[in-house]
Design a protein around this motif. Structure first.
Motif, PDB file in Angstrom:
ATOM      1  N   SER A  59       8.434   8.664   4.265  1.00 37.68           N
ATOM      2  CA  SER A  59       9.070   8.184   3.029  1.00 37.68           C
ATOM      3  C   SER A  59       9.305   9.314   2.035  1.00 37.68           C
ATOM      4  CB  SER A  59       8.232   7.081   2.384  1.00 37.68           C
ATOM      5  OG  SER A  59       7.125   7.636   1.713  1.00 37.68           O
ATOM      6  N   ALA A  60       8.591  10.419   2.196  1.00 39.36           N
ATOM      7  CA  ALA A  60       8.792  11.559   1.289  1.00 39.36           C
ATOM      8  C   ALA A  60      10.115  12.267   1.557  1.00 39.36           C
ATOM      9  CB  ALA A  60       7.640  12.546   1.417  1.00 39.36           C
ATOM     10  N   ILE A 109      -9.383  -1.507   5.534  1.00 45.40           N
ATOM     11  CA  ILE A 109      -9.249  -0.968   4.173  1.00 45.40           C
ATOM     12  C   ILE A 109      -7.781  -0.927   3.731  1.00 45.40           C
ATOM     13  CG2 ILE A 109      -9.639   1.109   2.759  1.00 45.40           C
ATOM     14  CD1 ILE A 109     -12.071   1.669   4.666  1.00 45.40           C
ATOM     15  N   PHE A 110      -6.894  -0.626   4.680  1.00 49.17           N
ATOM     16  CA  PHE A 110      -5.451  -0.565   4.373  1.00 49.17           C
ATOM     17  C   PHE A 110      -4.740  -1.596   5.246  1.00 49.17           C
ATOM     18  CE2 PHE A 110      -7.194   3.670   3.641  1.00 49.17           C
ATOM     19  CZ  PHE A 110      -6.764   3.955   2.358  1.00 49.17           C
ATOM     20  N   PRO A 111      -4.797  -2.861   4.877  1.00 44.85           N
ATOM     21  CA  PRO A 111      -4.284  -3.905   5.778  1.00 44.85           C
ATOM     22  C   PRO A 111      -2.791  -3.835   6.025  1.00 44.85           C
ATOM     23  CG  PRO A 111      -4.987  -4.836   3.669  1.00 44.85           C
ATOM     24  CD  PRO A 111      -5.391  -3.406   3.655  1.00 44.85           C
ATOM     25  N   ALA A 112      -2.063  -3.070   5.215  1.00 47.56           N
ATOM     26  CA  ALA A 112      -0.616  -2.981   5.438  1.00 47.56           C
ATOM     27  C   ALA A 112      -0.280  -2.140   6.661  1.00 47.56           C
ATOM     28  CB  ALA A 112       0.063  -2.388   4.217  1.00 47.56           C
ATOM     29  N   LEU A 115      -0.272   4.243   7.899  1.00 49.10           N
ATOM     30  CA  LEU A 115       0.250   4.252   6.535  1.00 49.10           C
ATOM     31  C   LEU A 115       0.477   5.704   6.080  1.00 49.10           C
ATOM     32  CD1 LEU A 115       0.823   2.749   3.847  1.00 49.10           C
ATOM     33  CD2 LEU A 115      -1.610   2.992   3.330  1.00 49.10           C
ATOM     34  N   LEU A 131      -2.108  11.589  -2.138  1.00 48.17           N
ATOM     35  CA  LEU A 131      -0.680  11.312  -2.325  1.00 48.17           C
ATOM     36  C   LEU A 131      -0.224  11.755  -3.717  1.00 48.17           C
ATOM     37  CD1 LEU A 131      -0.384   7.796  -0.639  1.00 48.17           C
ATOM     38  CD2 LEU A 131       0.381   9.986   0.270  1.00 48.17           C
ATOM     39  N   TYR A 137      -5.146   7.958  -2.115  1.00 45.93           N
ATOM     40  CA  TYR A 137      -4.110   7.970  -3.152  1.00 45.93           C
ATOM     41  C   TYR A 137      -4.169   9.233  -4.018  1.00 45.93           C
ATOM     42  CZ  TYR A 137      -2.616   3.432  -1.631  1.00 45.93           C
ATOM     43  OH  TYR A 137      -2.113   2.409  -0.854  1.00 45.93           O
ATOM     44  N   ASP A 193       0.824  -1.214   0.000  1.00 46.38           N
ATOM     45  CA  ASP A 193       0.000   0.000   0.000  1.00 46.38           C
ATOM     46  C   ASP A 193       0.856   1.260   0.000  1.00 46.38           C
ATOM     47  OD1 ASP A 193      -2.364  -1.344  -0.019  1.00 46.38           O
ATOM     48  OD2 ASP A 193      -2.591  -1.368   2.155  1.00 46.38           O
ATOM     49  N   VAL A 194       2.162   1.087   0.262  1.00 45.08           N
ATOM     50  CA  VAL A 194       3.046   2.248   0.376  1.00 45.08           C
ATOM     51  C   VAL A 194       3.519   2.651  -1.021  1.00 45.08           C
ATOM     52  CG1 VAL A 194       5.165   3.147   1.403  1.00 45.08           C
ATOM     53  CG2 VAL A 194       3.827   1.421   2.610  1.00 45.08           C
ATOM     54  N   VAL A 195       3.390   3.934  -1.336  1.00 42.14           N
ATOM     55  CA  VAL A 195       3.890   4.431  -2.623  1.00 42.14           C
ATOM     56  C   VAL A 195       5.057   5.380  -2.361  1.00 42.14           C
ATOM     57  CG1 VAL A 195       1.764   4.141  -3.923  1.00 42.14           C
ATOM     58  CG2 VAL A 195       2.127   6.248  -2.632  1.00 42.14           C
ATOM     59  N   ARG A 196       5.814   5.669  -3.403  1.00 43.14           N
ATOM     60  CA  ARG A 196       7.027   6.448  -3.214  1.00 43.14           C
ATOM     61  C   ARG A 196       6.918   7.815  -3.870  1.00 43.14           C
ATOM     62  NH1 ARG A 196      11.873   3.489  -5.080  1.00 43.14           N
ATOM     63  NH2 ARG A 196      12.907   4.737  -3.502  1.00 43.14           N
ATOM     64  N   HIS A 197       7.622   8.757  -3.310  1.00 41.71           N
ATOM     65  CA  HIS A 197       7.577  10.115  -3.852  1.00 41.71           C
ATOM     66  C   HIS A 197       8.422  10.172  -5.117  1.00 41.71           C
ATOM     67  CE1 HIS A 197       7.602  14.489  -3.981  1.00 41.71           C
ATOM     68  NE2 HIS A 197       6.620  14.459  -3.092  1.00 41.71           N
ATOM     69  N   LYS A 198       7.879  10.848  -6.124  1.00 36.30           N
ATOM     70  CA  LYS A 198       8.589  10.879  -7.412  1.00 36.30           C
ATOM     71  C   LYS A 198       9.983  11.493  -7.275  1.00 36.30           C
ATOM     72  CE  LYS A 198       4.325  11.293 -10.082  1.00 36.30           C
ATOM     73  NZ  LYS A 198       3.417  12.269 -10.671  1.00 36.30           N
ATOM     74  N   PHE A 238       3.532  11.966  -5.143  1.00 34.44           N
ATOM     75  CA  PHE A 238       3.874  10.537  -5.089  1.00 34.44           C
ATOM     76  C   PHE A 238       3.522   9.860  -6.412  1.00 34.44           C
ATOM     77  CE2 PHE A 238       3.879  11.697  -0.705  1.00 34.44           C
ATOM     78  CZ  PHE A 238       4.722  10.806  -0.079  1.00 34.44           C
ATOM     79  N   VAL A 266      11.919  11.429  -4.714  1.00 35.45           N
ATOM     80  CA  VAL A 266      12.812  10.474  -4.039  1.00 35.45           C
ATOM     81  C   VAL A 266      13.298   9.441  -5.053  1.00 35.45           C
ATOM     82  CG1 VAL A 266      12.948   8.690  -2.263  1.00 35.45           C
ATOM     83  CG2 VAL A 266      11.735  10.818  -1.786  1.00 35.45           C
ATOM     84  N   ARG A 279       3.621   6.888   7.529  1.00 40.76           N
ATOM     85  CA  ARG A 279       4.732   6.247   6.819  1.00 40.76           C
ATOM     86  C   ARG A 279       5.027   6.990   5.517  1.00 40.76           C
ATOM     87  NH1 ARG A 279       7.047   0.996   6.390  1.00 40.76           N
ATOM     88  NH2 ARG A 279       5.822   0.292   8.136  1.00 40.76           N
ATOM     89  N   GLN A 280       3.978   7.441   4.866  1.00 35.89           N
ATOM     90  CA  GLN A 280       4.166   8.167   3.599  1.00 35.89           C
ATOM     91  C   GLN A 280       4.857   9.517   3.827  1.00 35.89           C
ATOM     92  OE1 GLN A 280       2.173   5.511   0.740  1.00 35.89           O
ATOM     93  NE2 GLN A 280       3.901   6.853   0.795  1.00 35.89           N
TER      94      GLN A 280
END
Lengths: 349, 570
Positions: free
Chosen positions: B107-108, B341-344, B100, B289, B286, A3-8, B294, A10, B103-104
């Motif tokens: 991760s950015a 909905i977001f099982p991760a 999540l 994001l 999404y 479900d995790v997406v990455r920043h463009k 993203f 990055v 986490r995003q």
């Protein structure tokens, strides 16, 4: 599927956009007013160009550069890692090269010193320019996603910039428009880039009053007080408090602590500053050193690194002492005798 | 009024704190002690002049309401929850999981700002994630921005208090016009806004400064998101200017976007079928994001698979398919819904820091009792200079006669000197010492070739005195200690007066702060490091001793004074 997406951005930053056709061996900065000459291992030479480095050392400090020895590793340092004191440097729209905003740039040349590929050079007029068109045809675009290895550190010759009224004037003017935290961060970045690992205090932390800590290659730890205003006299007494805290709370031996005031210009020769420093050495045996912005810029622009402070680097034993003597003895005899601005090396009479 | 806590100095630091906690604890269920430990380990928090684990030890107290680090991180956690980065567990509101969405943000990396902006806009009340005081039905930042658009593109801090932050709802007929009208009336003159803020203060039973503190975080975040900049506006009637936060070009674009967007709240989402709720949540998340930069290509299969449910959700809510929607599932839905909905999303396995809470609550650390020195009274051998001190003695006697006790008299005398400048306070200090039978001189205020502000002699030995008048510092600070140390060094080096290393360097100030940890630690550090004694006397104590000298010719023991280290304590 994650479900995790990455920043463009990055993703884009995972590889250099381009690479030279061989390993870089030498950077020749010349007199600090022209594009930098690059030599690479396959014998090619020419003007450097921006390779769009994955980690952009011209823009971002690495965490390791801010690391301090274990005993003081918990010092609450400023977590911001941006190199440029005025945020003049950024990626171009495509993310393939960096650009420098000439209006914001104050020409300190931190980015010039940190670029591993000679792409950024001083104009000699108080700002820098970026070469990204590869005029000498030294590079190729990287097709495959790779290249997260460290950069090679080539031989560096020449001067990054010339200390003239335009270059120095722009920095002094720019310094006045920086916030306290930006000015402090500038000092941190200068020291880090000349080889002194440094961490300066995080904004908002009122519990730890030390402006900054430095770690020298010889194992010494330094306390640093930064004073860009008119209260230079406050600096030595603040250093004593810092030393008391390091020794009293963290058991660091007095003999391994360096005390450093970082100021813009040495005060007038008649100032009590020099007498107080002498008094402290007489009574406590502690030598307070004084780094001026001009002296540190000279070290940076001369492509020099500082491993230790020795007996006489940045020492002002009396109002007659010039910092230049220690710099020549300890760092390089080829440092120019010309003072970047009054008070950078010796107090005005 | 909506209350936002204000835990830190910059928004960048705010994100660093979350990142530090996430990087160290991401796969666990955590409590506040875990987050404190992670934050301190990342060098982002200190306490009582200490850093690292010592900071935690000095902060942690059995009474958690008095634990500074714990309370600071409690404020952070509340905001992380509002932003949807941290969720309480289903079983306990004091245990958390990283989401999540959080986490995003991590991760950015350095490109976190657009997503931060989105999550700021995503804060909405009510929410299943955070219960707040009051019955608010608001998307506060969207409402502030829309109110700004309707109020000349700007709001002052006080206008935020009386306007969007005090509104109960931003839904209904035309709440923006209603609030903007209120703001417009308050812009007539300074009295109008003052009265309006006082009214909120009265209604909410909260001090005006407290109300203003609640605006610190919202103002900081709007500034750091690049939405607002400070400028000055003029009151309509008086022409006097006041500071406002005006929309920047970027801020205006964001405000126009939210004004046009369809705002979907938790009650609407809860009315949907399970599939529709899932479709709405996945697409809203999404899209947010994607707007933040993203790459959502890897989740396109998931988006395709839920597209019909998403359309069904919008149809049910009467929302056009092409509409830009404001809905952030991690900031609205309950924990079991987002988990399904977001099982991760990580479900942790027990908190890490139980051992910290058990072992570290030692109420402060290190006794400083050795620094609180009770005066040792002795019979006065030498009389003070009668002519110079007669008037002060008379004044002290007057207070003694009009009060029921010497303590009350000393306290009232000290209060009577609360407005003293250096010009009055320096001579007062030297005269007090003379009443005690000591030779003492003060320098003229502003004359600093000698550095010390006064000197008292214990026999032939000079004790330098650093004086802080009440108009310089009501409560003594570490600055005075630095100066007292320097006074001692200069006196020893220049030998302008006879002294010795072991003799104290005195500080006389108006009051010693209630929280003396900082001063006392530094006094100990200086003694340990430089073998220099620093002694501190406040005006109340000095007065009480001088009154005793006036009444029964008792004074403080000369040796005790000259070797004082710490606070003279009566």
């Amino acid at each position: 599927m994650s479900d995790v997406v990455r920043h463009k951005r990055v993703i884009e930053r995972e590889c250099n956009y381009r690479r030279y056709s061989g390993d870089i061996t030498e950077l020749d900065f010349g007199d600090g007013t022209k594009p930098i000459k690059v030599a690479i291992s396959n014998g090619k030479e020419g003007n450097g160009t921006c390779l769009g480095c994955h980690d952009a050392p011209c823009m971002i400090l690495k965490s390791e550069e801010l690391s301090l020895p274990d005993v003081v590793s918990s010092f609450p340092g400023d977590p911001a890692k941006n190199v440029c004191p005025t945020q003049a440097i950024s990626w171009n729209e495509a993310g393939t090269s960096i650009v420098v905003d000439a209006e914001l740039c104050i020409g300190c040349c931190l980015c010039v010193a940190r670029c591993p590929y000679g792409a950024i050079s001083s104009t000699g007029e108080g700002n820098v320019v970026v070469e990204d068109s590869d005029p000498s045809g030294l590079s190729t675009i990287v097709e495959e996603s790779r290249n997260t290895q460290d950069h090679i550190d080539p031989i560096r010759i020449g001067n990054l910039a010339q200390a003239n009224s335009q270059t120095v004037g722009r920095i002094l003017e720019g310094l006045g428009s920086l916030t306290d935290i930006e000015a402090t961060r500038f000092v941190r970045n200068l020291l880090t880039t000349i080889g002194i690992a440094c961490r300066t205090r995080r904004k908002g932390d009122t519990n730890v009053r030390i402006d900054g800590l430095v770690s020298l290659a010889d194992g010494h730890i330094g306390v640093i007080e930064i004073e860009f205003g008119n209260s230079v006299l406050e600096s030595p007494r603040a250093l004593l408090e810092d030393i008391a805290i390091l020794h009293g709370r963290y058991d660091i031996q007095l003999c391994s602590i360096e005390a450093i005031s970082f100021i813009v210009a040495l005060p007038n020769a008649r100032s009590e500053y020099f007498q107080v420093i002498a008094d402290i050495e007489t009574v406590l045996g502690i030598r307070c050193r004084t780094m001026t912005l001009g002296a540190v810029l000279t070290v940076l622009w001369s492509n020099l690194k500082i491993q230790s402070l020795g007996d006489n680097l940045f020492v002002t034993q009396s109002p007659d002492t010039s910092l230049l003597i220690g710099m020549k003895e300890h760092l390089s005899s080829s440092i120019s005798n010309t003072e970047p601005y009054p008070g950078a090396y010796q107090p005005s009479k | 009024m909506l209350r936002f806590p204000n835990p830190g100095s910059t928004i960048a630091n705010f994100v660093f704190v979350y990142t530090a906690a996430f990087e160290r604890l991401q796969n666990q269920t955590v409590n506040l002690d875990d987050i404190v430990a992670a934050t301190v380990e990342a060098n982002l928090a200190t306490s009582s002049g200490y850093m690292g684990s010592e900071a935690i030890a000095r902060s942690t107290r059995t009474d958690r309401s008095r634990d500074p680090l714990y309370n600071q991180l409690k404020m952070y956690a509340e905001l992380f929850r509002a932003l949807g980065w941290l969720h309480p567990t289903e079983n306990s509101a004091l245990n958390y999981n990283f989401t999540l969405l959080g986490r995003q943000v991590v991760s950015a990396g350095q490109f976190y700002m657009p997503l931060l902006e989105e999550t700021v806009l995503g804060i909405a009340h009510p929410s299943h994630i955070l219960t707040i005081r009051g019955d608010h039905n608001l998307r506060p930042f969207a409402f502030i921005l829309r109110t700004m658009l309707a109020s000349g593109d700007a709001l002052s801090r006080d206008e935020m208090i009386i306007g969007p932050l005090s509104a109960l709802s931003d839904r209904g007929d035309d709440p923006v016009t209603e609030v903007a009208t209120l703001v417009g009336k308050a812009r007539q003159d300074p009295e109008s806004i003052k009265a309006a803020v006082e009214n909120v203060s009265r209604l909410r039973n909260a001090q005006i400064n407290t109300l203003r503190n609640y605006t610190r975080w919202p103002i900081a975040i709007m500034r750091d998101c690049g939405w607002t900049e400070k400028v000055r506006m003029k009151f309509r009637r008086t022409g006097r200017s006041f500071e406002v936060h005006r929309l920047t070009e970027h801020g205006k674009a964001v405000a126009l976007r939210v004004a046009d967007a369809i705002d979907i709240r938790v009650d609407q989402a809860d009315s949907l079928s399970i599939d529709q709720k899932e479709g709405l949540s996945i697409h809203a998340h999404y899209k947010m994001l994607e707007r933040s930069g993203f790459d959502i290509a890897p989740v396109m299969p998931k988006l395709d698979a839920t597209r019909d449910a998403y359309r069904g959700a919008l149809n049910s809510l009467g929302v056009d398919l092409d509409s830009d929607i404001l809905f952030s599932p991690f900031q609205s839905l309950n924990v079991s819904d987002t988990g399904r909905i977001f099982p991760a999303v990580n479900e942790g396995t027990g908190t890490q820091q139980e051992q910290v809470t058990a072992t570290s609550r030692i109420d402060g650390r290190d006794s400083r009792e050795h620094l609180f020195v009770v005066p040792n009274y002795v019979q006065q051998q030498e009389q003070g200079d009668g002519t110079e001190t007669a008037s002060l003695k008379e004044e002290l006697r007057g207070f003694l006669e009009s009060c029921n006790s010497i303590e009350e008299a000393a306290e009232k005398f000290a209060i009577s000197r609360s407005s003293d400048t250096q010009v009055q306070f320096y001579p007062l200090v030297s005269q007090m010492f003379r009443i005690l039978g000591f030779k003492s001189e003060h320098s003229r205020a502003g004359v600093n070739y000698q550095r010390w502000d006064a000197c008292v002699w214990a026999g032939n030995i000079a004790i330098p005195i650093e004086i802080k008048s009440p108009t310089e510092e009501v409560y003594l600070s570490t600055k005075a200690i630095r100066q007292a140390l320097e006074n001692k060094i200069i006196l020893l080096a220049r030998e302008s007066l006879e002294t010795s290393r072991e003799v104290t360097s005195l500080i006389i100030g108006y009051q010693i702060p209630n929280e003396r940890g900082d001063l006392s630690s530094l006094i100990d550090d200086i003694f340990k490091t430089f073998d220099v004694r620093i002694g501190v006397i406040d005006l109340y104590t000095l007065t009480l001793i001088a009154m005793r000298a006036t009444i029964d010719e008792m004074t403080i023991d000369r040796d005790q004074l000259s070797l004082l280290r710490g606070f003279l304590h009566v």
